[in-house]
Design a protein around this motif. Structure first.
Motif, PDB file in Angstrom:
ATOM      1  N   ILE A 218     -17.617  -3.504  -5.796  1.00 45.74           N
ATOM      2  CA  ILE A 218     -16.796  -2.493  -5.141  1.00 45.74           C
ATOM      3  C   ILE A 218     -15.379  -2.615  -5.683  1.00 45.74           C
ATOM      4  O   ILE A 218     -14.885  -3.729  -5.934  1.00 45.74           O
ATOM      5  N   ILE A 219     -14.754  -1.475  -5.918  1.00 41.35           N
ATOM      6  CA  ILE A 219     -13.364  -1.410  -6.374  1.00 41.35           C
ATOM      7  C   ILE A 219     -12.551  -0.931  -5.180  1.00 41.35           C
ATOM      8  O   ILE A 219     -12.743   0.180  -4.698  1.00 41.35           O
ATOM      9  N   GLN A 220     -11.652  -1.752  -4.715  1.00 41.27           N
ATOM     10  CA  GLN A 220     -11.004  -1.533  -3.417  1.00 41.27           C
ATOM     11  C   GLN A 220      -9.482  -1.540  -3.569  1.00 41.27           C
ATOM     12  O   GLN A 220      -8.921  -2.432  -4.206  1.00 41.27           O
ATOM     13  N   GLU A 221      -8.834  -0.531  -3.012  1.00 44.14           N
ATOM     14  CA  GLU A 221      -7.375  -0.458  -3.077  1.00 44.14           C
ATOM     15  C   GLU A 221      -6.743  -1.727  -2.519  1.00 44.14           C
ATOM     16  O   GLU A 221      -7.086  -2.189  -1.429  1.00 44.14           O
ATOM     17  N   GLY A 222      -5.821  -2.304  -3.267  1.00 44.88           N
ATOM     18  CA  GLY A 222      -5.080  -3.449  -2.786  1.00 44.88           C
ATOM     19  C   GLY A 222      -3.948  -3.000  -1.877  1.00 44.88           C
ATOM     20  O   GLY A 222      -3.231  -2.048  -2.193  1.00 44.88           O
ATOM     21  N   ILE A 223      -3.772  -3.641  -0.751  1.00 45.14           N
ATOM     22  CA  ILE A 223      -2.751  -3.269   0.231  1.00 45.14           C
ATOM     23  C   ILE A 223      -1.662  -4.335   0.248  1.00 45.14           C
ATOM     24  O   ILE A 223      -1.930  -5.488   0.590  1.00 45.14           O
ATOM     25  N   PRO A 224      -0.426  -3.982  -0.117  1.00 44.99           N
ATOM     26  CA  PRO A 224       0.670  -4.965  -0.018  1.00 44.99           C
ATOM     27  C   PRO A 224       0.834  -5.425   1.430  1.00 44.99           C
ATOM     28  O   PRO A 224       0.627  -4.656   2.363  1.00 44.99           O
ATOM     29  N   THR A 225       1.212  -6.684   1.606  1.00 43.89           N
ATOM     30  CA  THR A 225       1.357  -7.223   2.952  1.00 43.89           C
ATOM     31  C   THR A 225       2.733  -7.833   3.146  1.00 43.89           C
ATOM     32  O   THR A 225       3.328  -8.360   2.196  1.00 43.89           O
ATOM     33  N   SER A 226       3.225  -7.749   4.368  1.00 43.51           N
ATOM     34  CA  SER A 226       4.485  -8.410   4.712  1.00 43.51           C
ATOM     35  C   SER A 226       4.233  -9.626   5.595  1.00 43.51           C
ATOM     36  O   SER A 226       5.170 -10.309   6.005  1.00 43.51           O
ATOM     37  N   ASP A 227       2.961  -9.895   5.888  1.00 42.50           N
ATOM     38  CA  ASP A 227       2.610 -11.043   6.734  1.00 42.50           C
ATOM     39  C   ASP A 227       2.506 -12.296   5.867  1.00 42.50           C
ATOM     40  O   ASP A 227       1.594 -12.420   5.045  1.00 42.50           O
ATOM     41  N   MET A 228       3.442 -13.213   6.056  1.00 41.77           N
ATOM     42  CA  MET A 228       3.484 -14.422   5.246  1.00 41.77           C
ATOM     43  C   MET A 228       3.578 -15.652   6.141  1.00 41.77           C
ATOM     44  O   MET A 228       4.117 -15.598   7.241  1.00 41.77           O
ATOM     45  N   LEU A 229       3.048 -16.771   5.652  1.00 35.48           N
ATOM     46  CA  LEU A 229       3.154 -18.051   6.344  1.00 35.48           C
ATOM     47  C   LEU A 229       3.357 -19.135   5.292  1.00 35.48           C
ATOM     48  O   LEU A 229       2.526 -19.282   4.390  1.00 35.48           O
ATOM     49  N   ASP A 230       4.477 -19.833   5.375  1.00 36.34           N
ATOM     50  CA  ASP A 230       4.807 -20.873   4.395  1.00 36.34           C
ATOM     51  C   ASP A 230       4.775 -20.332   2.967  1.00 36.34           C
ATOM     52  O   ASP A 230       4.296 -20.992   2.037  1.00 36.34           O
ATOM     53  N   GLY A 231       5.245 -19.100   2.807  1.00 37.77           N
ATOM     54  CA  GLY A 231       5.322 -18.516   1.475  1.00 37.77           C
ATOM     55  C   GLY A 231       4.029 -17.966   0.929  1.00 37.77           C
ATOM     56  O   GLY A 231       3.966 -17.543  -0.228  1.00 37.77           O
ATOM     57  N   LYS A 232       2.983 -17.943   1.748  1.00 38.06           N
ATOM     58  CA  LYS A 232       1.690 -17.449   1.302  1.00 38.06           C
ATOM     59  C   LYS A 232       1.231 -16.298   2.190  1.00 38.06           C
ATOM     60  O   LYS A 232       1.627 -16.210   3.354  1.00 38.06           O
ATOM     61  N   VAL A 233       0.395 -15.428   1.618  1.00 36.77           N
ATOM     62  CA  VAL A 233      -0.100 -14.280   2.372  1.00 36.77           C
ATOM     63  C   VAL A 233      -0.920 -14.748   3.561  1.00 36.77           C
ATOM     64  O   VAL A 233      -1.777 -15.629   3.436  1.00 36.77           O
ATOM     65  N   ALA A 234      -0.644 -14.186   4.738  1.00 35.08           N
ATOM     66  CA  ALA A 234      -1.347 -14.554   5.967  1.00 35.08           C
ATOM     67  C   ALA A 234      -2.215 -13.401   6.439  1.00 35.08           C
ATOM     68  O   ALA A 234      -1.920 -12.230   6.172  1.00 35.08           O
TER      69      ALA A 234
END
Length: 246
Positions: A218-234
């Motif tokens: 499956i080819i799926q749109e990537g969604i930017p996120t603003s949810d971060m924890l310790d510098g990593k995507v949460a």
């Protein structure tokens, strides 16, 4: 049996069941009783399963309900189709027959209907996607078709970014269409970046859980996120016990 990292959840789930007043035990299709240690140091007994006259039993329990903790990526669990007790979730929902693209198709239809009813862009609660069958990462079969579909989705995302003044660069996820555990997953920002992937990435994408060959993606749109924890995507996550979030 579940993976060792999931054993704490198994013991927690079992304690919830027993506190509700039900007898329970953990069982697996093995020949002998096994004892495993959880991350917290607790011991979990896994009893061997037996099936006689269409009834599944384990230890000293003939269960009225069987709760499965297996996603059946390896194939159809024939033994569970030959018993009289209900199995939850249904073995028919295993990854041996499910497709992420079918879930996305149904969700997109619902989002479109919802957006039309309440007069807003359904893209705001969904995303672009496509899929490709008969992909072979070892032999690069189907790569040109996937590349064209990636470019098409990237183009559609860019149009939306322009419409909503979003400055991020569009990208997509390419995933095993019938897999789990975060295996056989990669990102791409163009069809060419997918087609020209190196051998190490092709090897990683070739197999899902239990070394099952990946042949549909499956080819799926990537969604930017603003949810971060310790510098990593949460990933925000809620569990529900009945109607109550925990």
């Amino acid at each position: 049996p579940p993976r060792s990292t999931l054993f704490p959840y198994t013991t927690l789930f079992r304690s919830i069941i027993e506190k509700a007043g039900f007898n329970s035990l953990c069982a697996t299709f093995g020949d002998t009783l096994k004892e495993v240690k959880t991350a917290s140091g607790k011991t979990l007994e896994l009893f061997p399963v037996s099936i006689e006259s269409g009834k599944l039993s384990a230890g000293d329990i003939l269960p009225e309900v069987i709760i499965s903790n297996n996603d059946f990526s390896s194939g159809k669990p024939e033994k569970l189709f030959n018993i009289s007790q209900p199995v939850l979730p249904s073995p028919e929902m295993g990854w041996y027959r499910r497709r992420k693209s079918e879930h996305f198709r149904i969700y997109r239809q619902l989002a479109t209907e919802f957006g039309k009813k309440y007069s807003f862009d359904p893209w705001l609660i969904s995303g672009f996607f496509d899929f490709q069958e008969y992909v072979n990462f070892k032999e690069k079969t189907g790569f040109d078709e996937v590349g064209m579909k990636i470019d098409s989705i990237i183009n559609e995302i860019q149009k939306k970014y322009d419409e909503y003044n979003i400055s991020d660069s569009p990208f997509v996820f390419i995933k095993n269409n019938s897999g789990t555990y975060g295996m056989a997953v990669m990102t791409a920002d163009s069809g060419e970046s997918f087609i020209s992937m190196n051998r190490a990435t092709r090897n990683k994408m070739s197999f899902g859980k239990n070394k099952i060959t990946v042949s549909s993606i499956i080819i799926q749109e990537g969604i930017p996120t603003s949810d971060m924890l310790d510098g990593k995507v949460a990933e925000p996550l809620f569990y529900f016990i009945g109607k109550n979030p925990v």
